[in-house]
Write a protein that holds these residues in place. Structure first.
Motif, short mmCIF file in Angstrom:
data_model
loop_
_atom_site.label_atom_id
_atom_site.label_comp_id
_atom_site.label_asym_id
_atom_site.label_seq_id
_atom_site.Cartn_x
_atom_site.Cartn_y
_atom_site.Cartn_z
N MET A 8 1.67 39.15 -8.52
CA MET A 8 2.59 38.58 -9.50
C MET A 8 3.92 38.25 -8.82
N LYS A 9 4.45 37.07 -9.11
CA LYS A 9 5.75 36.68 -8.58
C LYS A 9 6.86 37.11 -9.54
N ALA A 10 7.99 37.46 -8.97
CA ALA A 10 9.18 37.73 -9.76
C ALA A 10 10.23 36.69 -9.42
N LEU A 11 10.78 36.05 -10.45
CA LEU A 11 11.84 35.06 -10.26
C LEU A 11 13.16 35.68 -10.69
N VAL A 12 14.15 35.60 -9.82
CA VAL A 12 15.47 36.18 -10.11
C VAL A 12 16.53 35.10 -9.96
N ALA A 13 17.35 34.93 -10.98
CA ALA A 13 18.45 33.96 -10.93
C ALA A 13 19.71 34.65 -10.43
N VAL A 14 20.40 34.01 -9.49
CA VAL A 14 21.64 34.56 -8.94
C VAL A 14 22.74 33.51 -9.04
N LYS A 15 23.93 33.94 -9.41
CA LYS A 15 25.06 33.02 -9.61
C LYS A 15 26.21 33.37 -8.68
N ARG A 16 26.86 32.35 -8.18
CA ARG A 16 28.04 32.51 -7.33
C ARG A 16 29.27 32.56 -8.22
N VAL A 17 29.99 33.69 -8.16
CA VAL A 17 31.16 33.87 -9.02
C VAL A 17 32.33 34.42 -8.19
N GLU A 28 8.40 46.82 -3.72
CA GLU A 28 8.16 47.99 -2.88
C GLU A 28 7.16 48.95 -3.54
N ALA A 29 7.13 48.95 -4.87
CA ALA A 29 6.19 49.80 -5.60
C ALA A 29 4.81 49.16 -5.73
N GLY A 30 4.64 47.95 -5.21
CA GLY A 30 3.36 47.26 -5.28
C GLY A 30 3.09 46.58 -6.60
N LYS A 31 4.12 46.47 -7.45
CA LYS A 31 3.93 45.84 -8.76
C LYS A 31 4.16 44.33 -8.70
N VAL A 32 4.90 43.87 -7.70
CA VAL A 32 5.25 42.46 -7.53
C VAL A 32 4.89 42.06 -6.11
N SER A 33 4.33 40.87 -5.95
CA SER A 33 3.90 40.42 -4.64
C SER A 33 4.97 39.62 -3.90
N GLU A 34 5.84 38.93 -4.65
CA GLU A 34 6.86 38.08 -4.02
C GLU A 34 8.08 38.00 -4.92
N VAL A 35 9.25 38.04 -4.29
CA VAL A 35 10.51 37.92 -5.02
C VAL A 35 11.15 36.59 -4.63
N ASP A 87 23.54 40.07 -11.51
CA ASP A 87 22.43 39.42 -10.80
C ASP A 87 22.01 40.23 -9.58
N GLU A 88 22.97 40.88 -8.95
CA GLU A 88 22.66 41.75 -7.81
C GLU A 88 21.77 42.90 -8.25
N ILE A 89 22.02 43.42 -9.43
CA ILE A 89 21.17 44.46 -10.00
C ILE A 89 19.77 43.92 -10.25
N ALA A 90 19.68 42.68 -10.72
CA ALA A 90 18.38 42.05 -10.97
C ALA A 90 17.60 41.89 -9.67
N VAL A 91 18.29 41.49 -8.60
CA VAL A 91 17.64 41.36 -7.29
C VAL A 91 17.11 42.71 -6.82
N GLU A 92 17.94 43.74 -6.95
CA GLU A 92 17.53 45.08 -6.53
C GLU A 92 16.30 45.55 -7.30
N GLU A 93 16.26 45.29 -8.60
CA GLU A 93 15.12 45.75 -9.40
C GLU A 93 13.84 45.02 -8.99
N ALA A 94 13.95 43.72 -8.73
CA ALA A 94 12.77 42.96 -8.30
C ALA A 94 12.26 43.48 -6.96
N ILE A 95 13.17 43.80 -6.06
CA ILE A 95 12.77 44.33 -4.75
C ILE A 95 12.09 45.69 -4.90
N ARG A 96 12.62 46.53 -5.79
CA ARG A 96 12.00 47.84 -6.01
C ARG A 96 10.60 47.68 -6.60
N LEU A 97 10.42 46.71 -7.48
CA LEU A 97 9.09 46.47 -8.04
C LEU A 97 8.12 46.00 -6.95
#
Length: 254
Positions: A1-10, A51-58, A39-49
Motif C-alpha cells: 500500500m502506498k501512502a501519500l503525504v502532502a507537505v507545504k512550504r511555510v 518501518e512497521a511493514g504496513k506501508v510499502s512506499e511513502v 506536515d512534518e508529523i504526517a511524514v514521520e507517521e507515514a515513515i513509521r508505518l
C-alpha cells in the motif's frame, strides 16, 4: 500500500512574520522557510508505518513554486521514498484547489492512505483534509493522535475531541489529518540528507494533471492585512486588597 503525504512550504515557526508596507500581505523577502510542522508529523507517521511493514512506499507531494522542492527534500531526508512537485508558481493557493490537485494525484498513484497535517501554520485553514475526503468520497479521521493500520482494508484512528478521545475504524483507502500528539518527528542524519539529494522528485504542471491554468485563481480576495494589537503591559499589586480594588474600580469585572 502506498501512502501519500502532502507537505507545504511555510514561514519557519521560529520566525516572527512582518507585513508588507502596503498591508497587502506578509513580506516573505529573505525570510527563513521550512516544512509545515503538522506536515512534518504526517511524514514521520507515514515513515513509521513503512518501518512497521504496513506501508510499502511513502510519496510526498508539494504544491507551489520550484522552491518547494526543498520542502520535499526535507521529507526525503527523513525517510520518504520519492516526491512530486506540482509547480504552480508563487501565488498562495486556497484549500479547495489544493484538495482537487491532491485528489488527482491520489487517484493516479492509487494510494491506500493519504496523510496530511490538520492545518498549515500560515493560514490555519484546517480544510484541505476534509475537502479531499469529500472529493474522493473516502472516510476521514481528523486530528489523529494514533494511527494503527489493522489490515489492507482497515485502519484505526484515535482522535481528540472536546469530550476526550474517540477511536474510529475506517475502511481503506482513507484520509487522515495529523495532530501534534501523534508523534515527534525525527531529525534527518547527514547521510540521509545526502541520500535525499539522489531520490527522485517528479515535476508536473496543472496541465499534466488535466487541470486548467486558471484553476488556482483565488475565490477570496484579501482586502487588507493588519498586525494584531500590541498587548498592554500588566501592573503589579502589593496585596490581595489592592487587586480586588483594581478589579472592581478599574477593570469593572466585580
Amino acid at each position: 500500500m502506498k501512502a501519500l503525504v502532502a507537505v507545504k512550504r511555510v514561514i519557519d515557526y521560529n520566525v516572527k512574520p512582518r507585513l508588507k508596507s502596503d498591508g497587502s500581505g506578509v513580506d516573505l523577502t529573505n525570510v527563513k522557510m521550512s516544512i509545515n510542522p503538522f506536515d512534518e508529523i504526517a511524514v514521520e507517521e507515514a515513515i513509521r508505518l513503512k518501518e512497521a511493514g504496513k506501508v510499502s512506499e511513502v510519496v510526498l507531494v508539494s504544491i507551489g513554486s520550484s522552491k518547494s522542492e526543498e520542502t520535499i527534500r526535507t521529507g526525503l531526508a527523513m525517510g520518504a521514498d520519492r516526491g512530486i512537485l506540482v509547480n504552480t508558481g508563487d501565488p498562495a493557493i486556497e484549500p479547495l484547489a489544493v484538495a482537487k490537485i491532491l485528489k488527482s494525484i491520489a487517484e493516479s498513484e492509487q494510494v491506500g492512505i493519504v496523510i496530511v497535517g490538520k492545518q498549515a501554520i500560515d493560514d490555519d485553514c484546517n480544510q484541505t483534509g476534509q475537502m479531499l475526503s469529500a472529493l474522493l468520497d473516502w472516510p476521514q479521521g481528523t486530528f489523529a493522535s494514533v494511527v494503527d493500520i489493522q489490515s489492507a482494508d482497515k485502519v484505526l484512528v484515535t482522535r481528540e475531541i472536546d469530550g476526550g478521545l474517540q477511536t474510529l475504524e475506517l475502511d481503506l483507502p482513507a484520509v487522515v489529518t495529523t495532530d501534534l500528539r501523534l508523534n515527534e518527528p525525527r531529525f534527518a542524519s547527514l547521510p540521509n540528507i545526502m541520500k535525499a539529494k539522489k531520490k527522485p522528485v517528479s515535476k508536473v504542471s496543472l496541465a499534466d494533471l488535466g487541470l486548467p491554468e486558471n484553476f488556482i485563481e483565488p475565490r477570496l480576495i484579501v482586502q487588507k492585512t493588519e498586525a494584531p494589537e500590541v498587548r498592554q503591559a500588566g501592573v503589579k499589586v502589593a496585596d490581595a486588597a489592592e487587586l480586588i480594588d483594581k478589579l472592581r474600580n478599574e477593570a469593572g469585572v466585580l
